[in-house]
Design an enzyme around this catalytic site. Structure first.
Site, PDB file in Angstrom:
ATOM      1  N   LYS A  84       2.312   9.329  17.749  1.00  0.00           N
ATOM      2  CA  LYS A  84       1.344   9.259  18.843  1.00  0.00           C
ATOM      3  C   LYS A  84      -0.002   9.769  18.351  1.00  0.00           C
ATOM      4  CE  LYS A  84       3.024   9.587  23.533  1.00  0.00           C
ATOM      5  NZ  LYS A  84       3.358  10.523  24.618  1.00  0.00           N
TER       6      LYS A  84
HETATM    7  O1  G3P Z   1       3.825   9.590  29.146  1.00  0.00           O
HETATM    8  C1  G3P Z   1       2.843  10.574  29.245  1.00  0.00           C
HETATM    9  C2  G3P Z   1       3.335  11.618  30.148  1.00  0.00           C
HETATM   10  O2  G3P Z   1       4.205  12.454  29.472  1.00  0.00           O
HETATM   11  C3  G3P Z   1       2.271  12.370  30.834  1.00  0.00           C
HETATM   12  O3  G3P Z   1       2.693  12.494  32.117  1.00  0.00           O
HETATM   13  O4  G3P Z   1       2.826  13.446  34.330  1.00  0.00           O
HETATM   14  O5  G3P Z   1       1.897  14.808  32.434  1.00  0.00           O
HETATM   15  O6  G3P Z   1       0.583  12.926  33.373  1.00  0.00           O
HETATM   16  P1  G3P Z   1       1.953  13.477  33.123  1.00  0.00           P
END
Ligand code: G3P
Length: 223
Positions: A84
């Site tokens: 990533k």
């Molecule tokens: O796929 C990316 C994810 O892990 C981020 O999610 O909920 O932290 O915005 P969030």
């Protein structure tokens, strides 16, 4: 549509895999920080569970050289590691070199269709628009997925779109309708997608009717 599991928790990943719905895994530094296991063995264990399915692992460098060093290390940990890389100018430079080295990349923290286009042009294997974080600031996360999918279709761009920062079941079905190739889904959300009150009520009713019928005739199923 493929579904990836957005988790660094081995138990949750194994549970999701047992459901037969896991086409890959994505992790990030926040998810990894919640686990006790050291980073390398954790990623290797997740990669072993997933076999040849892709597992995204992320470093923390912000300069191209640092990203490249980390990426080459991560890529050696297992054959199915995808690195990533954050969506910055330094990140794009790193993606370009890594694609020449045939190291797969997932460009993360994408918030516009233009960022996705740039990442794809630089050679990203995957681009990850963050739906939930856009919705959080009153912008339309789904629109970025839709626009990215339309642009990629117009120009036959090969990079796959991962709908990320997915927070609720509608994000998944809407991004599928918008032609995202993949949604990466937190384990709790998978269970929200499975459950429906009418399914549960239906099972209860079938059971009750069966129990009643059993009193009148032999309808047992051998087990
Ligand atoms: O796929 C990316 C994810 O892990 C981020 O999610 O909920 O932290 O915005 P969030």
């Amino acid at each position: 549509m493929k579904l990836f599991i957005d988790s660094a928790n081995l138990k949750q990943i194994k549970e999701a895999d047992a459901l037969g719905i896991a086409d890959g895994v994505t992790t990030n530094p926040t998810l990894v920080s919640k686990e006790e296991q050291d980073f390398k063995s954790l990623i290797q264990d997740i990669c072993a569970v997933m076999g040849d399915r892709p597992v995204s692992a992320e470093g923390i460098s912000t300069d191209t050289e640092g990203m490249l060093k980390e990426a080459r290390t991560l890529a050696k940990w297992a054959p199915n590691v995808v690195v990533k890389i954050p969506m910055t100018a330094d990140g794009l430079k790193a993606v370009r070199v890594l694609s020449q080295e045939e190291i797969k990349t997932n460009v993360t923290l994408i918030f516009t269709a233009n960022q996705a286009l740039l990442a794809a042009k630089a050679g990203a294997t995957y681009v990850s628009p963050f739906m939930g974080r856009l919705d959080d600031i009153d912008q339309d996360g789904l629109l970025v997925v839709k626009d990215t999918a339309a642009i990629f279709e117009n120009y036959d761009i090969r990079a796959e779109i991962i709908a990320a920062s997915v927070r609720h079941p509608l994000h998944v079905s809407a991004s599928a309708k918008a032609k995202a190739h993949i949604a990466t889904v937190p384990p709790a959300l998978i269970h929200q997608m499975i459950r429906h009150p009418l399914t549960e009520a239906g099972i209860k009713r079938f059971f009750q009717d069966w129990e009643k019928a059993k009193q009148q005739k032999d309808i047992e199923i051998e087990r």
